[in-house]
Write an enzyme that holds these catalytic residues in place. Sequence first.
Site, PDB file in Angstrom:
ATOM      1  N   GLY A 246      15.233 -11.915  -6.305  1.00 33.21           N
ATOM      2  CA  GLY A 246      15.861 -12.416  -7.519  1.00 33.21           C
ATOM      3  C   GLY A 246      15.051 -13.299  -8.428  1.00 33.21           C
TER       4      GLY A 246
ATOM      5  N   ASP B 256      12.634 -14.625 -11.357  1.00 32.49           N
ATOM      6  CA  ASP B 256      12.555 -14.084 -12.722  1.00 32.49           C
ATOM      7  C   ASP B 256      11.771 -15.018 -13.645  1.00 32.49           C
ATOM      8  OD1 ASP B 256      14.409 -16.162 -13.180  1.00 32.49           O
ATOM      9  OD2 ASP B 256      16.110 -14.794 -12.937  1.00 32.49           O
TER      10      ASP B 256
ATOM     11  N   ASP C   4      -5.417  -4.393 -14.077  1.00 37.93           N
ATOM     12  CA  ASP C   4      -5.267  -3.868 -12.723  1.00 37.93           C
ATOM     13  C   ASP C   4      -6.204  -2.675 -12.508  1.00 37.93           C
ATOM     14  OD1 ASP C   4      -3.790  -3.912 -10.189  1.00 37.93           O
ATOM     15  OD2 ASP C   4      -2.993  -1.972 -10.837  1.00 37.93           O
TER      16      ASP C   4
ATOM     17  N   GLU D  77      -9.810  -6.588 -12.495  1.00 42.88           N
ATOM     18  CA  GLU D  77      -9.679  -6.567 -11.038  1.00 42.88           C
ATOM     19  C   GLU D  77     -10.778  -5.671 -10.484  1.00 42.88           C
ATOM     20  OE1 GLU D  77      -6.814  -5.240  -7.314  1.00 42.88           O
ATOM     21  OE2 GLU D  77      -6.635  -4.257  -9.258  1.00 42.88           O
TER      22      GLU D  77
ATOM     23  N   ASP E 101      -2.468  -9.287  -3.030  1.00 46.37           N
ATOM     24  CA  ASP E 101      -3.083  -8.146  -2.346  1.00 46.37           C
ATOM     25  C   ASP E 101      -3.790  -8.531  -1.051  1.00 46.37           C
ATOM     26  OD1 ASP E 101      -2.388  -6.104  -4.146  1.00 46.37           O
ATOM     27  OD2 ASP E 101      -4.054  -6.584  -5.468  1.00 46.37           O
TER      28      ASP E 101
ATOM     29  N   ARG F 101       3.755 -12.219  -0.005  1.00 43.75           N
ATOM     30  CA  ARG F 101       4.582 -12.360  -1.203  1.00 43.75           C
ATOM     31  C   ARG F 101       5.906 -13.070  -0.879  1.00 43.75           C
ATOM     32  NH1 ARG F 101       3.491  -6.166  -3.550  1.00 43.75           N
ATOM     33  NH2 ARG F 101       1.210  -6.349  -3.532  1.00 43.75           N
TER      34      ARG F 101
END
Length: 542
Positions: free
Chosen positions: A171, A173, A320, A349, A416, A464
């Site tokens: 959730g 944001d 990316d 990246e 990552d 994460r």
Amino acid sequence: MLNLSINHIDGTVDACPFDNKMHIRLRMQKGLAKSVKLVYNCDKNLWFKSRDSAQMELTQVDSELEYYNVFVPLTDTRFAYIFELECNDGIKRYFSEEGLSEQYDHNYAYMNFFQYTSQFTCDIVNVPEWVKTAVCYQIFPERFFVGKSDKNTDYITAKWGEIPTPTSFHGGDLTGVCEKLDYLEDLGVNLIYMTPIFCSPSNHKYDITDYENVDSAFGGNEALKKLVDNAHIRGIKIMLDGVFNHCSWENPIFIDAQKNGKNSKYYDWFFWNEDGTYRTFGSVKYMPKLNTGNSQVMEYFSKVAVKWMKEYNVDGWRLDVSDEISHKFLRRFREAVTEQNPDAIIIGEDWHRPARYLNGDEYDGTMNYPLTKACLDLLAFKTIDSVTFRDRLVKLYNTYNIATNYKMLNLLGTHDTDRFLSRVDGDGNRLRTAMAIMFFYPGIPCVYYADEIGTEGGYDPDCRRCFDWNKENWDIESYNLIKELMKLKKEPALSYGCFDITENGGMVTITRSCKEQTVALKINATENIKSGIAPFGFEIIK
């Protein structure tokens, strides 16, 4: 043998106009010379009449090479130069495009001196003033904070703080990020890099279905506008994640191309195999690879970037999988971005040392994973010693020109990678040592969200995790150190001071110095207490 022991990469790495001066670097085998002079003329056409000279300074040494540097004032744009060496064997030698020689005929210098000519402003590697004091904070928006809003929350599948899965939604944001700007400002952050925020079915948003709208789960376009406006009030810039190497297989552009084949105007935006299958990012079927060599693809994403900069005042882009994007795309993209804002920054990246991308016409810097790896090898894996660590950092620094080094994004971990604290088995002391190294090494230090409070996590998706806003659970020592380092980074020594790194008996010292200030970082890279510093610990000397 002498011809193999000296090197100068002219035009890209070892010669660089910078702040109305010319920076020149020479690298040579240890012990070859007693001293080195730069012989030069800012107007190559006047070489035969007169020449200036400047003593070069030995600034770094590794196990094999010595690195000499000098800055000289620029009075013209037709710069020419050679090197004059007082060698240890008592012979004076000259180094030009033809190599080393014991004699040098200045009458024919126009045929073999090094040169850096026709310095147009558009070609020079620029360092925006704000970059020198930039301190970045990377946020994975879905896991940072849930803001107060009336958004639909039916998509949320996990409670805040639960260990994430590849498909869980917690959730977080952009409203949440906005509500925590006071926290970030107090920490010392002045640049926020967010992973993708555009419409996507996943929690990570790297499979984008609509590049022209912010995902509703993140609060939509208005949430971004409010975040950028409020961040700018606090002096904080915003860098977005540009996913232009691939998109989602649910993107209408790809659906049209797959359905209509060669009759689709988007067919050539992708790579198709004879059996109707398509190339992807990695082996991820739901991420079809975009053809960034296609001029229409270049134009579309350049316009996308400009839209978010022009209408929402975004300050930069992280690209990316940038090493899989065409050079022509990157050049066109940079033109569009810098025309909109000359002080914008573009970070690629690329996990390696991509000097070919860093000549001022593609991206400004990269995510500096070689620095991450050096810190891991020293502090986590313990596969290198203090000498090798020094050598790694010296060689890394001298991989790029002096201007580019200011714009490298230094990091210990990202969305990552495993979190650094987990890599060092929860040892907060070694984490803090790595943090100090990251801030003292030239470039833009980037803290991965919640590292400053001692958050652990393995490989994706464990890295994460949700930010724990309960201060009782924080590692206050790490938090206070990050605040101290962020403050120090904005002072002269760490923002634009010279870089020196030495090793002595297991102790590594990084020194950053300028006229106004000198600051040193001492690192004990051994298993024993040395100079009162704990094993793999550090001390900051102001």
